[in-house]
Design an enzyme around this catalytic site. Structure first.
Site, PDB file in Angstrom:
ATOM      1  N   ASN A 241     -26.022  85.635 -27.542  1.00  0.00           N
ATOM      2  CA  ASN A 241     -27.052  85.916 -28.542  1.00  0.00           C
ATOM      3  C   ASN A 241     -26.970  87.329 -29.098  1.00  0.00           C
ATOM      4  O   ASN A 241     -27.515  87.614 -30.152  1.00  0.00           O
ATOM      5  CB  ASN A 241     -28.437  85.669 -27.943  1.00  0.00           C
ATOM      6  CG  ASN A 241     -29.000  84.338 -28.395  1.00  0.00           C
ATOM      7  OD1 ASN A 241     -29.352  84.168 -29.548  1.00  0.00           O
ATOM      8  ND2 ASN A 241     -29.044  83.379 -27.486  1.00  0.00           N
ATOM      9  N   ASN A 266     -30.148  74.908 -24.335  1.00  0.00           N
ATOM     10  CA  ASN A 266     -30.880  74.986 -25.596  1.00  0.00           C
ATOM     11  C   ASN A 266     -31.248  73.617 -26.165  1.00  0.00           C
ATOM     12  O   ASN A 266     -30.926  72.582 -25.578  1.00  0.00           O
ATOM     13  CB  ASN A 266     -30.086  75.809 -26.617  1.00  0.00           C
ATOM     14  CG  ASN A 266     -28.749  75.153 -26.937  1.00  0.00           C
ATOM     15  OD1 ASN A 266     -28.596  73.934 -26.801  1.00  0.00           O
ATOM     16  ND2 ASN A 266     -27.778  75.942 -27.355  1.00  0.00           N
ATOM     17  N   CYS A 328     -37.159  83.206 -24.091  1.00  0.00           N
ATOM     18  CA  CYS A 328     -35.848  82.578 -24.249  1.00  0.00           C
ATOM     19  C   CYS A 328     -35.241  83.261 -25.467  1.00  0.00           C
ATOM     20  O   CYS A 328     -35.094  84.481 -25.462  1.00  0.00           O
ATOM     21  CB  CYS A 328     -35.980  81.072 -24.403  1.00  0.00           C
ATOM     22  SG  CYS A 328     -37.297  80.548 -25.516  1.00  0.00           S
ATOM     23  N   SER A 329     -34.920  82.534 -26.517  1.00  0.00           N
ATOM     24  CA  SER A 329     -34.442  83.212 -27.717  1.00  0.00           C
ATOM     25  C   SER A 329     -35.621  83.538 -28.630  1.00  0.00           C
ATOM     26  O   SER A 329     -35.984  84.694 -28.811  1.00  0.00           O
ATOM     27  CB  SER A 329     -33.415  82.342 -28.441  1.00  0.00           C
ATOM     28  OG  SER A 329     -32.300  82.145 -27.606  1.00  0.00           O
ATOM     29  N   ASP A 330     -36.261  82.486 -29.145  1.00  0.00           N
ATOM     30  CA  ASP A 330     -37.375  82.729 -30.043  1.00  0.00           C
ATOM     31  C   ASP A 330     -38.722  82.651 -29.334  1.00  0.00           C
ATOM     32  O   ASP A 330     -39.750  82.995 -29.892  1.00  0.00           O
ATOM     33  CB  ASP A 330     -37.343  81.737 -31.205  1.00  0.00           C
ATOM     34  CG  ASP A 330     -36.189  82.049 -32.149  1.00  0.00           C
ATOM     35  OD1 ASP A 330     -36.009  83.236 -32.468  1.00  0.00           O
ATOM     36  OD2 ASP A 330     -35.470  81.117 -32.543  1.00  0.00           O
ATOM     37  N   TRP A 332     -40.341  79.893 -28.361  1.00  0.00           N
ATOM     38  CA  TRP A 332     -41.263  78.796 -28.708  1.00  0.00           C
ATOM     39  C   TRP A 332     -40.822  77.444 -28.138  1.00  0.00           C
ATOM     40  O   TRP A 332     -41.473  76.454 -28.366  1.00  0.00           O
ATOM     41  CB  TRP A 332     -41.485  78.712 -30.224  1.00  0.00           C
ATOM     42  CG  TRP A 332     -40.243  78.710 -31.077  1.00  0.00           C
ATOM     43  CD1 TRP A 332     -39.103  78.009 -30.856  1.00  0.00           C
ATOM     44  CD2 TRP A 332     -40.037  79.421 -32.291  1.00  0.00           C
ATOM     45  NE1 TRP A 332     -38.206  78.228 -31.846  1.00  0.00           N
ATOM     46  CE2 TRP A 332     -38.747  79.097 -32.757  1.00  0.00           C
ATOM     47  CE3 TRP A 332     -40.832  80.297 -33.051  1.00  0.00           C
ATOM     48  CZ2 TRP A 332     -38.215  79.623 -33.940  1.00  0.00           C
ATOM     49  CZ3 TRP A 332     -40.299  80.803 -34.224  1.00  0.00           C
ATOM     50  CH2 TRP A 332     -38.995  80.481 -34.664  1.00  0.00           C
ATOM     51  N   ASP A 333     -39.705  77.408 -27.451  1.00  0.00           N
ATOM     52  CA  ASP A 333     -39.313  76.150 -26.823  1.00  0.00           C
ATOM     53  C   ASP A 333     -39.344  76.252 -25.292  1.00  0.00           C
ATOM     54  O   ASP A 333     -40.300  75.862 -24.658  1.00  0.00           O
ATOM     55  CB  ASP A 333     -37.925  75.727 -27.299  1.00  0.00           C
ATOM     56  CG  ASP A 333     -37.922  75.348 -28.769  1.00  0.00           C
ATOM     57  OD1 ASP A 333     -38.752  74.530 -29.144  1.00  0.00           O
ATOM     58  OD2 ASP A 333     -37.100  75.895 -29.533  1.00  0.00           O
ATOM     59  N   ARG A 334     -38.263  76.799 -24.742  1.00  0.00           N
ATOM     60  CA  ARG A 334     -38.200  76.916 -23.285  1.00  0.00           C
ATOM     61  C   ARG A 334     -39.321  77.792 -22.736  1.00  0.00           C
ATOM     62  O   ARG A 334     -39.871  77.522 -21.667  1.00  0.00           O
ATOM     63  CB  ARG A 334     -36.842  77.502 -22.878  1.00  0.00           C
ATOM     64  CG  ARG A 334     -35.726  76.518 -23.054  1.00  0.00           C
ATOM     65  CD  ARG A 334     -34.383  77.199 -22.990  1.00  0.00           C
ATOM     66  NE  ARG A 334     -34.009  77.777 -24.278  1.00  0.00           N
ATOM     67  CZ  ARG A 334     -32.773  78.173 -24.584  1.00  0.00           C
ATOM     68  NH1 ARG A 334     -31.809  78.071 -23.680  1.00  0.00           N
ATOM     69  NH2 ARG A 334     -32.493  78.673 -25.764  1.00  0.00           N
ATOM     70  N   ARG A 374     -39.104  70.084 -34.771  1.00  0.00           N
ATOM     71  CA  ARG A 374     -38.554  69.371 -33.617  1.00  0.00           C
ATOM     72  C   ARG A 374     -38.716  67.862 -33.746  1.00  0.00           C
ATOM     73  O   ARG A 374     -37.900  67.100 -33.277  1.00  0.00           O
ATOM     74  CB  ARG A 374     -39.230  69.853 -32.326  1.00  0.00           C
ATOM     75  CG  ARG A 374     -39.007  71.326 -32.003  1.00  0.00           C
ATOM     76  CD  ARG A 374     -37.587  71.612 -31.560  1.00  0.00           C
ATOM     77  NE  ARG A 374     -37.392  73.051 -31.373  1.00  0.00           N
ATOM     78  CZ  ARG A 374     -36.787  73.839 -32.257  1.00  0.00           C
ATOM     79  NH1 ARG A 374     -36.280  73.330 -33.377  1.00  0.00           N
ATOM     80  NH2 ARG A 374     -36.658  75.118 -32.035  1.00  0.00           N
TER      81      ARG A 374
END
Lengths: 556, 621
Positions: A241, A266, A328-330, A332-334, A374
C-alpha cells in the site's frame, strides 16, 4: 404503483404459473405447489438464454442471478414475444439506477407501529458508554461532513486534542478518516479506536501531529505504556500500500505503539471466496468431496481470521488493559468487522436485539461501510470490482458466535437471515448509500422505512428463547477450524433438496414448554385461590399460595 | 479388608503410621464409592443356583467352557492381581486437560483401579479411573520424577506427574499389566457392588420373549423357537429366536448349517403399519459349487407368505457384488436368484473391520492434533472417511426402511458373518421406522436385542479403542458408528428421540470399559458360561436410576409417530463434536442452553406434580 401491478403475460413451459410484479416489487410465482418470492433488489444479473432457433426443453428463457446465493431459470415458450417484455420490465425494476428510476425503498409505503429510525441516537449511545468523560469529548467538527465526508457528523475524540489538531491529523490519514473512539471499557477505561491507514507512502513520510495524537490516545489510559495498533491486513499488503501513498505506523515514528498485522485479506479475495462457496452449493451440493471442496473455498478460513482478529482486539482491551487502534486501508471494511465483533464480545448490550441494531447502525452504517458499492443496490453492473460480501461475512461471524454461546444472544438465526435478506431487498432505506452524508442528502430517514421498524414491531419472531441476560461477561468464541461450521441454513437454504426446518423446532418446542409451564402455574394459582377461599383460616393450609409460589418461582 | 493391603505391597510412604492411616482412609472412600462392598472371595462363592437359566452347568456347557479359554478364577484374596502390582502408591499430580484443575495427592494402583487420593486438606474427592479404560500408556522419566500419559478408551488423555523414577516405572508397568488382562471373570464387573442396586435386577428387562409378545400382538405368522436353547444351533444367537410359524425347528437347524456361524434368517423387526418384516442372517454357504439348501429357501418363502400373498422381498447384502462373489471361493456366497423366488438382491457395500478401525484411529488422531496447522482441517476430516461411513450406514438403513415402509417389501440384511454391518443396518432401520424404539426403554431394548443378544462380538471389537499401539486384531468401532448415526438422527430430529447425547456417550464409554456386565463377552453363550447375568450388575439398572435421568433424557422429546427420514447430504452430516472433541473443547457454553431446557421441564413437572396435592388437600364438603 399501478404500473408495477400488471401481470406479465408470460407462460412457462410445463406448469402454468403467472409471474407478476406486485406492489412490493417482488417477483412472485404463484402455483398451487410452488411459491417463489424474490424481491427484485436481490437480482444481480438477468440474461436471456437460448434464441428463436433453440430446441429442446428448457433451453429458451431467462436466467436470473441473485445476490443471495441462488439462480433462477425460467423456461419460456418461444411463441409471441413475451420474453422481451418480461426481460425489459424486470431489468427496469431490478436496476432502477440505470433507468433513472427511484430505488424501491422510496416508493414503499409500508407502515409500522414503531419507527426504526429512532433506534440509534449517537449521543445516547455514547452516554450509555459513559461519554463524554475527563479524557474524551464529543465533537461536532464534522457537522457538515467537512472534515471527513465518509464519517458521521458526531465524533468522540481525546479531550486534549483540539479541533485544529484533528484537522492536521486528517491530512495524514487516508480519506481523512482520523482515529476516533468506537468503544470504551466501562472499568479500565481502555478504548477501541478506529481509523484508516496513515499516508506514509514510498518515502516513509511522518506526521508529528498524527504521532502526537496517537500518544494522546495512549495517555487517556494510564495503565500501560504502549498503544496497540492492529492493522487488519496481511503484512505484505500493508507494505504494498505504500506504493499508492498508504502504509502503516513504523516503529521509528511511533515509539509508544506496537503494531500487529491480522492477515485478513481484501474485498476481492472475499468476493472470490464466496463465489466458490456458491459454486459448490448451488444448484447442486458437491457430494463426493464436500469437505475438501469447502476447504478450497477458504471461506471458513477467512471467517476464522476475522474472528481471531476480533478476539485479539477484545482480549487486549479486556485482559491486556491496553487501548487499541484498528485500521485496514480505508477503515470501512475489515476495520468495521473487527471493531463491531470485538464490541459484541466485550459488551453484552450489543447482544440484545436493539443493541445489535445500534451496533450495525453505528459501526457499519454511520461510519461509512460502503453498502451501495459493496452490494450494488439497483445497479446493473454486476461485475463491479467494488462488490464484496464483507457485511455478510460479519453476520456469519455473529452466527458462529451465537452457535457457540446459545444463551448469550437475544436474537435468533431468523433475525440474522432477515437482516441479510433486506441487505439486498431495497425494501428499506437502512442499507442504502455509502455514508451518512449521502443519506442525509437523499433524506433517507424521511423518505424510507427502516428495517428495524419491521423487526422491532414483531420482535417475538426474532427472539432466542434461550437468551439469558448477562452483564459484563466477555465472550471469547473458539476460532478454530474444528469449531467453525458452514452456515447451512443460510448458504444452502435454496437447495431444492434441503427441507427447511422453519421455524427452528427446538426453539418452538422450548416456547411450547414455557407456555405449558405458565399455564400450569396459572391453574395452580386458581386452585390455590379456590382452596384458600374455602378454608376459613388459609394459614393452616399447607398449600396456600404464599407458601407454594416461592417454591415454584425459584427458577424465574 | 485383605483386598486393599494385598495390592499395595511396596508402598513408599516412610512412616508406617501414616501409611496405615492413609489406607484406612482409602478403604472408607472405596466403600463409599461402592467398590468394596464384597471381596473377591465372596464373589467366587456366588451361588450358581441363582442363575435364571435352566441347567447352567449342563455337561455340554462344561465342555464348551474349556474350549473358551477363560482366564483363571480369582482365588481367595485375589493373588493374581497382587503379583502384577509393582508398587502401591506414589505422590503424583494429575492433569486432566482443559477446564479441569490439576489434582495433587497419593496415587494408588489396585486390582481394577487407579486412585488418586488428595491430601487431607484438599476439598476435592477421590479420583478414580477404571484400569480397563486405559487404552495406551506412555512413560517418560527425567531427573527424579516421571510422567505417565494415559490415553483412555473414551478418548480422554490424562497426564500423571509422579515423584520418583522407580515409582513411575513401577506404576506404569502395573497399569500396563492390569489394563490388558483378558480374563472376563476376573474383570471389575464381577466385583462391582454399588449401593442401591441388587444383583440380577434389570437382567430380565429385555429377553427375546418380551419382544415376541409385541410381535404376537401384531401378527400370528411368527413364533418363538427354542431351537437354540443350548446354543448348539448357533453359538452367537440367543436361546430364543423369532422365526416364521410355518418353519419347524428341524428346518431351522438345517438352514443354520447352510449359513455362516449358524446364523439362519431370523426376525429383527415387524413393521406393523405395512405388515412387513426385517430379517437378518449371515451369508449362505453356497461355496464354489453353488450349493443350495431347501430348508433355507423354504424359510424365506415362508417369510413372504406370512407377510401377504404376493409379497416381495429384498436381500440387502452389505458387501459389493464382487466381494459377495469372491466370498464363494472361501465357502460363502450369496443367495442365487433362481433359488429364492420373490427375493431380489441389492448390494450396498459398507466398510467394516480393519479399514473402519483405521478410519476411527485417523479421526481421533486428527481431533487430538492441536499443534498441526488447522488450515487443512476439513480435508483431513474428509480424508479420515469417518463421515463417509456414517453416510453409508444411514443410507443403507434408509434403503431397508424405505423398502418396508414404501414398497411394502420384506427385507433380509446380511453381509458375511452378520454380526457387524448387518446389525448396524437393522438397528438403524428400526430407529427410522419405529417410534417405540426412539423412547428411552425402547432404545435400550433395541441395543440389547439388536447388538448384545444378536451376538455383536463386543469383547473382540472393543478390546482397544483408537489410541492402542497393540496390533489390531478384531477391533472395529461398529457400535460407535451406530451411536454416531443415532446422534446424527437426533441432530436432524431434535424432538423425536426420548434420550439425549448423554445416553449415547454413556453407551460408548461402557461398551469399551465398564463396571457393569452388560457389554461383557461376545455372545449370549459366553455370557451364560461366565454367569454374567447372575454375578454382575446390568448397565440398564445403573442407567435407569432416577439420579442419572437428567444426563440421559432429551427434555424436548415429543412422540413422533412418523418415520424419520434422515438427510444424508454431505452438509447435513456433522462431526460428532460431543464425542470426538469432548475433552478438548470448552464444555460450558454449549451446556448452558441444555440446562435452561431442563430447568423449564423440571419446573413444569414440579407444578404438575404439586397440582394433585392441592386438589387432594381440598376439604371434602
Amino acid at each position: 404503483m399501478s404500473l408495477l401491478r400488471g401481470l406479465l403475460g408470460m407462460e412457462l413451459i410445463g406448469i402454468s404459473v403467472r409471474p407478476f410484479l406486485d406492489f412490493q416489487e417482488r417477483l412472485t410465482l404463484l402455483d398451487s405447489a410452488l411459491i417463489l418470492d424474490v424481491p427484485l433488489g436481490v437480482i444481480s444479473r438477468i440474461e436471456k438464454m437460448g434464441g428463436a432457433t433453440s430446441r429442446g426443453e428448457n433451453s429458451y428463457g431467462l436466467d436470473i442471478t441473485c445476490k443471495d446465493m441462488r439462480n433462477l431459470r425460467f423456461a419460456l415458450k418461444q411463441e409471441g414475444h413475451s420474453r422481451r417484455d418480461m426481460f425489459e420490465i424486470l431489468t427496469r425494476h431490478a436496476f432502477p439506477l440505470a433507468h433513472s428510476l427511484p430505488i424501491f425503498a422510496f416508493l414503499n409505503e409500508e407502515k409500522f407501529n414503531v419507527d426504526g429510525w429512532m433506534v440509534y441516537n449517537p449521543v445516547e449511545e455514547y452516554r450509555r458508554q459513559g461519554l463524554p468523560n475527563h479524557h474524551w469529548r464529543i465533537t461536532f467538527i464534522n457537522k457538515c461532513y467537512e472534515l471527513c465526508d465518509t464519517y458521521p457528523s458526531l465524533l468522540v475524540v481525546p479531550y486534549r486534542a483540539s479541533d485544529e489538531d484533528l484537522r492536521r491529523v486528517a491530512t495524514f490519514r487516508s480519506r481523512n478518516r482520523i482515529p476516533v473512539l468506537s468503544w470504551i471499557h466501562p472499568e479500565n477505561k481502555t478504548v477501541i479506536v478506529r481509523c484508516s491507514q496513515p499516508l506514509v507512502g514510498m518515502s516513509g513520510k511522518r506526521n508529528k501531529d498524527d504521532e502526537k495524537y496517537l500518544d494522546v490516545i495512549r495517555e487517556t489510559n494510564r495503565q500501560i505504556s504502549k498503544l496497540t495498533i492492529y492493522d487488519a491486513r496481511p503484512n505484505v499488503n500493508a507494505v504494498a500500500n505504500k506504493a499508492t501513498g498508504g502504509g502503516y505506523e513504523s516503529d521509528d515514528a511511533y515509539h509508544n505503539a506496537e503494531l500487529f498485522f491480522l492477515d485478513i485479506h481484501n474485498i476481492h479475495v472475499m468476493r472470490e471466496s464466496l463465489k466458490k462457496v456458491k459454486d459448490i452449493v448451488y444448484p447442486n451440493v458437491e457430494e463426493s468431496h464436500w469437505l475438501s471442496s469447502l476447504e478450497s473455498t477458504h471461506w471458513l478460513e477467512h471467517i476464522k481470521l476475522v474472528l481471531t482478529g476480533a478476539i485479539q482486539v477484545a482480549d487486549k482491551v479486556s485482559s491486556g488493559k491496553s487501548s487499541v487502534l484498528v485500521h485496514c486501508s480505508d477503515g470501512w471494511d475489515r476495520t468495521a468487522q473487527l471493531t463491531s465483533l470485538a464490541m459484541l464480545m466485550l459488551d453484552s448490550f450489543y447482544r440484545s436485539i436493539e443493541g445489535f441494531e445500534i451496533l450495525v447502525q453505528k459501526e457499519w452504517i454511520s461510519f461509512g461501510h460502503k453498502f451501495a458499492s459493496r452490494i450494488g443496490h439497483g445497479d446493473k453492473n454486476h461485475a463491479d470490482a467494488d462488490r464484496s460480501p464483507i457485511f455478510l461475512q460479519f453476520i456469519d461471524c455473529v452466527w458462529q458466535m451465537s452457535k457457540q454461546f446459545p444463551t448469550a444472544f437475544e436474537f435468533n438465526e431468523q433475525f440474522l437471515i432477515t437482516i441479510l435478506d433486506h441487505l439486498y431487498s431495497c425494501r428499506f432505506g437502512t442499507f442504502l448509500y455509502n455514508c451518512e452524508s449521502a443519506r442525509e442528502r437523499q433524506k433517507v430517514t424521511e423518505r424510507t422505512v427502516s428495517l428495524w421498524s419491521l423487526i422491532n414491531s414483531n420482535k417475538d419472531k426474532f427472539k432466542n428463547p434461550f437468551y439469558t441476560k448477562e452483564i459484563n461477561r466477555v465472550l471469547y468464541p473458539v476460532a478454530s477450524m474444528r469449531h467453525l461450521e458452514l452456515w447451512v441454513n443460510y448458504y444452502i437454504r435454496w437447495n431444492p433438496r434441503i427441507k427447511q426446518q422453519q421455524p427452528n423446532p427446538v426453539e418452538q418446542r422450548y416456547l411450547e414448554l414455557l407456555a405449558l409451564r405458565d399455564e400450569y402455574i396459572k391453574r395452580l394459582e386458581e386452585l390455590q385461590l379456590a382452596n384458600s377461599a374455602k378454608l376459613s383460616d388459609p394459614s393452616t393450609s399447607p398449600s396456600s399460595p404464599s407458601q407454594m409460589m416461592p417454591h415454584v418461582q425459584t427458577h424465574f | 479388608m485383605m483386598f486393599f493391603f494385598l495390592f499395595s505391597v511396596s508402598g513408599n510412604a516412610s512412616n508406617p503410621e501414616f501409611k496405615k492411616k492413609k489406607n484406612s482412609e482409602c478403604l472408607l472412600r472405596l466403600r463409599h464409592e461402592g467398590l468394596l462392598n464384597s471381596c473377591p472371595a465372596g464373589v467366587a462363592s456366588c451361588p450358581a443356583s441363582s442363575c435364571p437359566f435352566r441347567s447352567p452347568r449342563s455337561p455340554r456347557l462344561k465342555l464348551l467352557e474349556s474350549a473358551l479359554l477363560l482366564g483363571p478364577r480369582p482365588t481367595a484374596g485375589g493373588m493374581e492381581f497382587s503379583e502384577l502390582i509393582r508398587t502401591g502408591r506414589a505422590q503424583a499430580e494429575l492433569l486432566r486437560g482443559p477446564g479441569a484443575p490439576p489434582l495433587r495427592g497419593t496415587l494408588c494402583v489396585t486390582g481394577h483401579h487407579l486412585l488418586l487420593s488428595p491430601g487431607p486438606q484438599a476439598t476435592s474427592d477421590l479420583w478414580l479411573l477404571l484400569l480397563r479404560s486405559v487404552d495406551s500408556i506412555e512413560k517418560r522419566v527425567a531427573g527424579d520424577s516421571g510422567t505417565i500419559t494415559l490415553r483412555c478408551k473414551d478418548l480422554r488423555v490424562l497426564q500423571l506427574d509422579i515423584e520418583g523414577v522407580e515409582a513411575t516405572l513401577d506404576i506404569a508397568r502395573s497399569i500396563e499389566a492390569l489394563s490388558s488382562l483378558e480374563s472376563v471373570i476376573t474383570s471389575f464387573p464381577f466385583f462391582y457392588r454399588p449401593k442401591g442396586l441388587r444383583l440380577g435386577d434389570a437382567w430380565h428387562f429385555h429377553p427375546p420373549e418380551h419382544y415376541y409378545k409385541r410381535v404376537a400382538r401384531e401378527t400370528n405368522a411368527w413364533r418363538l423357537s427354542e431351537v437354540n436353547e443350548d446354543f448348539s444351533v448357533c453359538p452367537s444367537y440367543p436361546r430364543a429366536v423369532i422365526v416364521p410359524r410355518a418353519v419347524d425347528d428341524d428346518a431351522l437347524a438345517r438352514s443354520a448349517r447352510f449359513r455362516q456361524g449358524g446364523r439362519f434368517p431370523m426376525l429383527s423387526y415387524h413393521h406393523a403399519p405395512s405388515g412387513t418384516v426385517l430379517l437378518r442372517s449371515s451369508q449362505p454357504l453356497t461355496g464354489p459349487q453353488k450349493r443350495r439348501c431347501a430348508e433355507d429357501e423354504e424359510l424365506l418363502r415362508a417369510v413372504l407368505a406370512g407377510a401377504r400373498p404376493g409379497a416381495r422381498g429384498f436381500i440387502v447384502d452389505t458387501r459389493s457384488a464382487q466381494a459377495a462373489k469372491q466370498a464363494r471361493m472361501t465357502g460363502g456366497g450369496t443367495e442365487a436368484k433362481a433359488a429364492y423366488p420373490g427375493w431380489k438382491r441389492l448390494h450396498r457395500p459398507m466398510e467394516r473391520g480393519r479399514p473402519l478401525q483405521e478410519s476411527f484411529v485417523r479421526l481421533v488422531e486428527a481431533c487430538g492434533d492441536l499443534e498441526q496447522s488447522m488450515d487443512r482441517w476439513l480435508s483431513r476430516l474428509e480424508g479420515c472417511r469417518w463421515l463417509a461411513h456414517v453416510k453409508e450406514a444411514l443410507s443403507t438403513a434408509c434403503l431397508a426402511a424405505q423398502g418396508m415402509e414404501r414398497e411394502g417389501a420384506c427385507i433380509l440384511v446380511h453381509g458375511a458373518e452378520g454380526t457387524d454391518s448387518t446389525l448396524l443396518v437393522t438397528s438403524l432401520a428400526q430407529l427410522i421406522l419405529d417410534p417405540l424404539s426412539r423412547t428411552m426403554t425402547g432404545f435400550q431394548e433395541l441395543v440389547e436385542r439388536e447388538w448384545i443378544q444378536a451376538g455383536h462380538p463386543f469383547q473382540l471389537r472393543c478390546a482397544h479403542s483408537a489410541f492402542s499401539h497393540a496390533r489390531p486384531k478384531h477391533e472395529a468401532p461398529t457400535f460407535l458408528l451406530f451411536l454416531d448415526c443415532v446422534w446424527q438422527l437426533g441432530r436432524q430430529f431434535p424432538l423425536s428421540l426420548e434420550f439425549g447425547e448423554g445416553l449415547l456417550l454413556a453407551l460408548f464409554e461402557h461398551a469399551y470399559a465398564s463396571p457393569f456386565g452388560t457389554f461383557l463377552c461376545n455372545s449370549e453363550k459366553e455370557r451364560c458360561l461366565c454367569e454374567v447375568r447372575t454375578r454382575t450388575h446390568s448397565l440398564w439398572s445403573g442407567l435407569n436410576q432416577p439420579k442419572e435421568q437428567r444426563k440421559l433424557r432429551n427434555p424436548l422429546y415429543v412422540l413422533n409417530p412418523l418415520a424419520i427420514w434422515p438427510s444424508v447430504e454431505p452438509q447435513s452430516l456433522r462431526l460428532w463434536q460431543g464425542l470426538f472433541l469432548r475433552w478438548t473443547r470448552p464444555p460450558e457454553p454449549s451446556e448452558a442452553a441444555w440446562e435452561k431446557v431442563w430447568q423449564i421441564v423440571t419446573d413444569k413437572e414440579k407444578t404438575e406434580g404439586s397440582q394433585p396435592t392441592v386438589s387432594a388437600s381440598e376439604p371434602q364438603p
